[in-house]
Motif scaffolding. Structure first.
Motif, short mmCIF file in Angstrom:
data_model
loop_
_atom_site.label_atom_id
_atom_site.label_comp_id
_atom_site.label_asym_id
_atom_site.label_seq_id
_atom_site.Cartn_x
_atom_site.Cartn_y
_atom_site.Cartn_z
N ARG A 1 -1.06 -17.19 -6.90
CA ARG A 1 -0.47 -18.10 -5.90
C ARG A 1 1.02 -18.02 -5.80
O ARG A 1 1.71 -18.01 -4.73
CB ARG A 1 -0.82 -19.24 -6.02
CG ARG A 1 -0.22 -20.35 -4.98
CD ARG A 1 -1.11 -21.48 -4.63
NE ARG A 1 -2.52 -21.37 -4.13
CZ ARG A 1 -2.66 -21.10 -3.12
NH1 ARG A 1 -1.95 -21.23 -2.13
NH2 ARG A 1 -4.05 -20.81 -2.56
N ASN A 2 1.61 -17.75 -7.01
CA ASN A 2 3.20 -17.64 -6.88
C ASN A 2 3.67 -16.25 -6.93
O ASN A 2 5.04 -16.09 -7.14
CB ASN A 2 3.63 -18.25 -8.07
CG ASN A 2 3.60 -19.67 -8.06
OD1 ASN A 2 3.53 -20.43 -7.14
ND2 ASN A 2 3.14 -20.56 -9.41
N PHE A 3 3.11 -15.32 -6.23
CA PHE A 3 3.50 -13.83 -6.25
C PHE A 3 3.34 -13.26 -4.76
O PHE A 3 2.38 -13.69 -3.97
CB PHE A 3 2.57 -13.05 -7.20
CG PHE A 3 2.88 -13.53 -8.70
CD1 PHE A 3 3.80 -12.95 -9.43
CD2 PHE A 3 2.01 -14.73 -9.03
CE1 PHE A 3 3.89 -13.25 -10.79
CE2 PHE A 3 2.28 -14.99 -10.49
CZ PHE A 3 3.28 -14.43 -11.35
N LEU A 4 3.93 -12.42 -4.61
CA LEU A 4 3.80 -11.32 -3.29
C LEU A 4 3.50 -9.92 -3.99
O LEU A 4 4.07 -9.48 -4.97
CB LEU A 4 4.92 -11.04 -2.46
CG LEU A 4 5.60 -12.76 -1.87
CD1 LEU A 4 6.90 -12.31 -1.12
CD2 LEU A 4 4.59 -13.11 -0.75
N ARG A 5 2.51 -9.12 -2.95
CA ARG A 5 2.57 -7.80 -3.45
C ARG A 5 2.96 -6.97 -2.52
O ARG A 5 2.69 -7.12 -1.32
CB ARG A 5 0.84 -7.59 -3.40
CG ARG A 5 0.61 -6.03 -4.37
CD ARG A 5 -0.99 -5.92 -4.15
NE ARG A 5 -1.30 -5.41 -2.70
CZ ARG A 5 -2.57 -4.66 -2.53
NH1 ARG A 5 -3.27 -4.58 -3.65
NH2 ARG A 5 -2.65 -4.27 -1.25
N ILE A 6 3.71 -5.96 -2.85
CA ILE A 6 4.48 -5.03 -1.98
C ILE A 6 4.03 -3.63 -2.33
O ILE A 6 4.27 -3.13 -3.36
CB ILE A 6 6.06 -5.47 -2.00
CG1 ILE A 6 6.51 -6.71 -2.07
CG2 ILE A 6 6.84 -4.43 -1.10
CD1 ILE A 6 7.82 -7.11 -2.27
N ASN A 7 3.67 -2.97 -1.02
CA ASN A 7 3.62 -1.60 -1.24
C ASN A 7 4.71 -0.68 -0.95
O ASN A 7 5.36 -0.65 -0.05
CB ASN A 7 2.24 -1.10 -0.03
CG ASN A 7 2.14 0.47 -0.22
OD1 ASN A 7 2.59 1.15 -0.74
ND2 ASN A 7 0.85 0.55 0.67
N ILE A 8 4.99 -0.01 -2.17
CA ILE A 8 6.30 0.78 -2.14
C ILE A 8 5.91 2.41 -1.91
O ILE A 8 6.88 3.12 -2.05
CB ILE A 8 6.95 0.52 -3.33
CG1 ILE A 8 6.50 0.84 -4.50
CG2 ILE A 8 7.63 -0.74 -3.42
CD1 ILE A 8 7.28 0.92 -5.86
N ALA A 9 4.75 2.84 -1.62
CA ALA A 9 4.53 4.25 -1.35
C ALA A 9 4.97 4.50 0.04
O ALA A 9 4.01 4.56 0.94
CB ALA A 9 3.00 4.32 -1.66
N CYS A 10 6.07 4.63 0.33
CA CYS A 10 6.69 4.90 1.78
C CYS A 10 7.86 5.51 1.39
O CYS A 10 8.55 5.81 0.58
CB CYS A 10 6.63 3.52 2.56
SG CYS A 10 7.95 2.52 1.45
N PRO A 11 8.35 6.41 2.57
CA PRO A 11 9.81 6.79 2.65
C PRO A 11 10.80 5.91 2.11
O PRO A 11 10.66 4.61 2.45
CB PRO A 11 9.78 7.55 4.09
CG PRO A 11 8.45 7.60 4.60
CD PRO A 11 7.73 6.49 3.95
#
Length: 388
Positions: A356-366
């Motif tokens: 609940r206290n987190f965010l997930r960020i996809n960094i597989a990008c240019p």
């Protein structure tokens, strides 16, 4: 670098789930890379496409040999041909196994926060999720093995789903820890499904330990789900494999996936998997280096501009797990950031209450996309705090 990861590719208008967003929105949520697949894979698919006949496709020796070659050379684990079964995806495999190896109302242990589809595979089939929350301490994660033993000791518990490496926290589990799970599983007669779809997406010089390789106990109780899809940016081709060393357990799994009709190959799925595992290593090595640099850049930018949030140290996946406990609830924060900046992230609450206290960020990008996302993240967090 031989391969181009810097040039953005427009995915709008391609029926992409990830990019089905507003014109000014930037999706960095679902685990789907914004890189073209390796040229070697595309060439193999192009050749197959040009043949012009796309009939029913069996699973033959070259498919088995590709998996065996990759795990032997890449992970020092020798798979046997007899262990392997084709499946249309890791999630279909898990759902089928849950249906075949458990009965309604039995417990399936998961280690939260964890990939949200595990919950679906359990709950949608009338089974109960039994959480063994990971311990988050001093900004890092570890397993709570005493609690795990209590959960596995419950007579209603018949199955555990392990995430190795772990999504979303990006943790590679050590051999000793995996061996402990195997010991407990044997003691309490629990089968372990090990989802190892992120196993190749590790930091350079870092390898994961296949659960089945950690000990004889692990091997005998294990059902391992593997695939080239996350690794090689081909998730839409729906190709995976299940490895089960124990012959009795393997027969049960084979019956399950065939009953559910998720064991039929197709010409493109098999072609892509074979090309990936026989020709894709150079591309993957460059990809890992690129994602590693993205992680370094993102961690530095967040530390400098957003000191109130914390990037959890990770050595696997291309998904950053960010502690926002000093800012607010993940659902509210994620919704606010999207509304104010267009940046679409995943609220950690999707992975269980422990997220609940987190965010997930996809960094597989240019890199340019990443920097755009980081600017939006900074703007969104500052806006949220100003309104709070």
């Amino acid at each position: 670098m031989k391969y181009d990861f810097d040039t953005p590719v427009n995915r709008r208008g391609t029926d992409s789930v990830k990019w089905n967003v507003g014109e000014n929105e930037l999706p960095m949520w679902i685990a789907d890379m914004d890189f073209q697949a390796a040229p070697e894979i595309r060439a193999a698919l192009r050749e197959r496409l040009e043949h012009g006949i796309y009939g029913y496709t069996g699973i033959f020796d070259d498919w088995y040999e590709a998996y065996i070659y990759w795990w032997k050379t890449r992970h020092n684990w020798v798979l046997q041909k007899s262990w392997l079964m084709f499946c249309t995806g890791v999630v279909p495999a898990i759902s089928s196994i849950v249906r075949k190896l458990t009965t309604p109302n039995e417990n399936v242990v998961v280690q939260t926060p964890v990939y949200n589809m595990f919950f679906n595979s359990v709950v949608n089939n009338g089974r109960r999720v039994l959480e063994n929350p990971l311990i988050y301490e001093n900004g890092e994660y570890r397993m709570d093995l005493p609690d795990l033993e209590r959960k596995l000791a419950d007579p209603q518990t018949s199955l555990m789903i392990l995430c190795n490496p772990h999504n979303p926290v990006g943790r590679i589990w050590e051999k000793e820890t995996l061996a402990q799970i195997g010991r407990l599983a044997k003691k309490y007669h629990v089968t372990v499904i090990s989802d190892e779809i992120h196993c190749d997406l590790t930091e350079a010089g870092v390898d994961y330990v296949p659960f089945a390789s950690a000990s004889e106990d692990c091997r005998d109780c294990s059902i391992t789900c593997i695939a080239p899809t996350k690794t090689f940016s081909i998730p839409g081709l729906q190709t995976a494999a299940i490895s089960v060393p124990d012959p009795f357990l393997r027969h049960k799994v084979w019956r399950g996936i065939n009953t559910d009709e998720v064991a039929e190959g197709n010409c493109f799925a098999c072609t892509a998997a074979i090309a990936a595992y026989t020709k894709g290593a150079p591309w993957l090595d460059e990809l890992r280096a690129y994602v590693s640099e993205n992680r370094r850049v993102a961690t530095q930018v967040i530390a400098e501009r957003l000191p109130q949030i914390h990037v959890v140290p990770q050595n696997a996946t291309y998904l950053m797990w960010v502690d926002i406990s000093k800012v607010g609830d993940s659902e509210h924060v994620a919704d606010h950031i999207r509304a104010q900046t267009g940046l679409f992230l995943t609220a950690g609450s999707h992975y269980g209450e422990a997220g609940r206290n987190f965010l997930r960020i996809n960094i597989a990008c240019p890199r340019s996309t990443l920097l755009d996302g980081l600017q939006r993240l900074e703007k969104g967090i500052e806006s949220y705090r100003a309104e709070g």
